[in-house]
Write a protein that holds these residues in place. Sequence first.
Motif, PDB file in Angstrom:
ATOM      1  N   UNK A 109      48.332  30.364  35.204  1.00 55.68           N
ATOM      2  CA  UNK A 109      49.744  30.967  34.914  1.00 55.68           C
ATOM      3  C   UNK A 109      49.765  32.004  36.115  1.00 55.68           C
ATOM      4  N   UNK A 110      50.749  31.939  36.973  1.00 53.75           N
ATOM      5  CA  UNK A 110      50.729  32.886  38.137  1.00 53.75           C
ATOM      6  C   UNK A 110      50.805  34.289  37.694  1.00 53.75           C
ATOM      7  N   UNK A 111      51.339  34.559  36.694  1.00 55.66           N
ATOM      8  CA  UNK A 111      51.833  36.068  36.045  1.00 55.66           C
ATOM      9  C   UNK A 111      50.623  36.319  35.150  1.00 55.66           C
ATOM     10  N   UNK A 112      49.599  35.617  34.986  1.00 51.75           N
ATOM     11  CA  UNK A 112      48.572  36.132  33.955  1.00 51.75           C
ATOM     12  C   UNK A 112      47.642  36.973  34.860  1.00 51.75           C
ATOM     13  N   UNK A 113      47.066  37.805  34.009  1.00 50.54           N
ATOM     14  CA  UNK A 113      45.842  38.457  34.544  1.00 50.54           C
ATOM     15  C   UNK A 113      44.778  37.847  35.086  1.00 50.54           C
ATOM     16  N   UNK A 117      41.066  34.839  33.163  1.00 54.42           N
ATOM     17  CA  UNK A 117      40.136  33.740  33.709  1.00 54.42           C
ATOM     18  C   UNK A 117      38.667  34.270  33.937  1.00 54.42           C
ATOM     19  N   UNK A 118      38.753  35.260  34.465  1.00 54.81           N
ATOM     20  CA  UNK A 118      37.603  35.938  34.923  1.00 54.81           C
ATOM     21  C   UNK A 118      37.214  37.428  34.290  1.00 54.81           C
ATOM     22  N   UNK A 119      37.104  37.489  32.951  1.00 50.33           N
ATOM     23  CA  UNK A 119      36.799  38.678  32.160  1.00 50.33           C
ATOM     24  C   UNK A 119      35.784  39.739  32.733  1.00 50.33           C
ATOM     25  N   UNK A 120      36.034  40.681  33.316  1.00 48.40           N
ATOM     26  CA  UNK A 120      35.086  41.896  33.613  1.00 48.40           C
ATOM     27  C   UNK A 120      34.579  41.642  35.156  1.00 48.40           C
ATOM     28  N   UNK A 121      35.228  40.624  35.712  1.00 47.66           N
ATOM     29  CA  UNK A 121      34.991  40.420  37.099  1.00 47.66           C
ATOM     30  C   UNK A 121      35.456  41.701  38.207  1.00 47.66           C
ATOM     31  N   UNK A 122      36.604  41.774  37.863  1.00 48.42           N
ATOM     32  CA  UNK A 122      37.370  42.949  38.684  1.00 48.42           C
ATOM     33  C   UNK A 122      37.513  44.139  37.651  1.00 48.42           C
ATOM     34  N   UNK A 123      36.495  45.089  38.099  1.00 46.76           N
ATOM     35  CA  UNK A 123      36.880  46.377  37.523  1.00 46.76           C
ATOM     36  C   UNK A 123      35.969  47.535  37.939  1.00 46.76           C
ATOM     37  N   UNK A 124      36.335  48.535  37.942  1.00 49.01           N
ATOM     38  CA  UNK A 124      35.446  49.677  38.446  1.00 49.01           C
ATOM     39  C   UNK A 124      36.313  50.306  39.730  1.00 49.01           C
ATOM     40  N   UNK A 126      38.549  52.048  40.348  1.00 53.99           N
ATOM     41  CA  UNK A 126      40.035  52.000  40.234  1.00 53.99           C
ATOM     42  C   UNK A 126      40.686  50.821  39.932  1.00 53.99           C
ATOM     43  N   UNK A 127      39.934  49.582  40.055  1.00 53.77           N
ATOM     44  CA  UNK A 127      40.401  48.292  40.104  1.00 53.77           C
ATOM     45  C   UNK A 127      40.384  47.885  38.469  1.00 53.77           C
ATOM     46  N   UNK A 128      41.590  46.994  38.082  1.00 52.93           N
ATOM     47  CA  UNK A 128      41.593  46.744  36.824  1.00 52.93           C
ATOM     48  C   UNK A 128      41.988  45.291  36.896  1.00 52.93           C
ATOM     49  N   UNK A 129      41.246  44.261  36.336  1.00 52.52           N
ATOM     50  CA  UNK A 129      41.379  42.865  36.187  1.00 52.52           C
ATOM     51  C   UNK A 129      42.620  42.695  35.282  1.00 52.52           C
ATOM     52  N   UNK A 130      42.770  43.523  34.325  1.00 59.51           N
ATOM     53  CA  UNK A 130      43.615  43.014  33.196  1.00 59.51           C
ATOM     54  C   UNK A 130      44.990  43.355  33.445  1.00 59.51           C
ATOM     55  N   UNK A 131      45.312  43.927  34.705  1.00 61.01           N
ATOM     56  CA  UNK A 131      46.669  44.196  35.339  1.00 61.01           C
ATOM     57  C   UNK A 131      46.987  43.586  36.510  1.00 61.01           C
ATOM     58  N   UNK A 132      45.818  42.935  37.174  1.00 61.73           N
ATOM     59  CA  UNK A 132      46.185  42.571  38.501  1.00 61.73           C
ATOM     60  C   UNK A 132      46.380  41.038  38.139  1.00 61.73           C
ATOM     61  N   UNK A 133      47.503  40.392  38.613  1.00 58.85           N
ATOM     62  CA  UNK A 133      47.653  39.071  38.533  1.00 58.85           C
ATOM     63  C   UNK A 133      47.397  38.255  39.595  1.00 58.85           C
ATOM     64  N   UNK A 175      38.091  52.003  47.224  1.00 58.60           N
ATOM     65  CA  UNK A 175      39.400  52.257  46.504  1.00 58.60           C
ATOM     66  C   UNK A 175      40.613  51.229  46.729  1.00 58.60           C
ATOM     67  N   UNK A 176      41.352  51.127  45.767  1.00 60.50           N
ATOM     68  CA  UNK A 176      42.436  50.348  45.782  1.00 60.50           C
ATOM     69  C   UNK A 176      43.364  50.759  47.160  1.00 60.50           C
ATOM     70  N   UNK A 177      44.124  49.924  47.743  1.00 57.09           N
ATOM     71  CA  UNK A 177      44.852  50.143  48.940  1.00 57.09           C
ATOM     72  C   UNK A 177      46.220  50.513  48.105  1.00 57.09           C
ATOM     73  N   UNK A 178      46.563  50.397  46.770  1.00 54.45           N
ATOM     74  CA  UNK A 178      47.550  50.753  46.192  1.00 54.45           C
ATOM     75  C   UNK A 178      47.682  50.259  44.791  1.00 54.45           C
ATOM     76  N   UNK A 179      48.605  50.796  43.946  1.00 49.00           N
ATOM     77  CA  UNK A 179      48.695  50.165  42.723  1.00 49.00           C
ATOM     78  C   UNK A 179      49.043  48.659  42.640  1.00 49.00           C
ATOM     79  N   UNK A 180      48.640  47.718  41.650  1.00 50.36           N
ATOM     80  CA  UNK A 180      48.989  46.245  41.780  1.00 50.36           C
ATOM     81  C   UNK A 180      50.538  46.028  42.003  1.00 50.36           C
ATOM     82  N   UNK A 181      50.786  45.304  42.824  1.00 48.95           N
ATOM     83  CA  UNK A 181      52.201  44.976  43.235  1.00 48.95           C
ATOM     84  C   UNK A 181      53.099  45.801  43.836  1.00 48.95           C
TER      85      UNK A 181
END
Length: 376
Positions: A109-113, A117-124, A126-133, A175-181
Amino acid sequence: MKHTRQRFAAVIGAVAAAAALLTAGTAQAAPAGDHSATLAALKTFQAAAGPGAGIFAGDTTGSWQLSVGTSTINTSKPVLADQYFRIGSQSKSFTAATVLALADEGKVALDASVATYLPGVVNGNGHDGTVITVRQLLQHTSGIPSYDPLGSLALAEPDGSFKAATLVREGLKRPPAGAPGTVFSYSNTNYLILGMIVEEVTGLPVHEAVTRRVIQPLGLTRTLFPAPGDRALPAPGIPGYHGARLGPFFFWSPALDYDPSLFGPAGAVISTEQDLATFYRALLNGQVLSPAMTAELLATTPVTSDAYGLGVFRMALSCGGEAWGHNGGVPGYFSQTVATKDGRYASAMTNVHFTNNTPVQQIFTLLDTALCENHR
């Protein structure tokens, strides 16, 4: 059409003056029209690029090719449209097509986080894989910075290959280039993560999934996504070079020999100008994805400056309308392919990739000229 010969540049030893023979030619069934403007643009591109440069272009009536310089230093071999080379970030379009094909099947799903699909892979950091789609990865609005491929060479496994998870962690250290989206920030890390999602969903290594779902169905017999450890460039191949230019002087040396997993789904694919033209035409005209998913592919946002869809760039044409495609640069090569919905296409490459002064504007002008020269 017969070949014409002018003076082309050759290198003997380390440095030589760029004043020898330039080779220009056309091949294939060429549609009616004069390609002199494209030839002039190709010469301008090659003068700022590598030992050789070529373009393969056409429309629904036929195709043609031009070559200047040499594909192999110290020879007068032309750059031909059926020769293999490393396409760099044009690989992202193949990866995006695979992800979108999985979305067509309801497996992604394109708008799924990402965490779906990859729990815990994108974190730390300032990065949060639960909000990045998934969509934000595809359009480079995730905020995740790019890892540095050449700066990551020391991270190779004992066999010389690279694990995507290791390279992703390198990108996440920044660090993140900006907030997701909220901001467009081009990042190879995004496409390594997409490759990991493909592997998780299909149960296949990403190179096999892309091959089975995109490359083979389209009959791209001279396109391959090499497995980790497979460093060979098939024959007939165009050698890639590292180099520098200073006025009329230049120096070429063999490009870095690297494992394809250093770039993986972000840049490891090998292809030809002919196959790339076939791929982008098929992708743009609904032969790969459903109409709904093709529309998603071409959807841009204000955040991406209305120019980047999901793995493809939009290019405004001087003759009106637009073309879609991607460019790519890896050690040894710089290339770009674009196609239009009315059947025009152009694929260009040179056998060097500079770390500075990449001839981006020159290849844009070349492609625009090829698409517009006889269509104004």
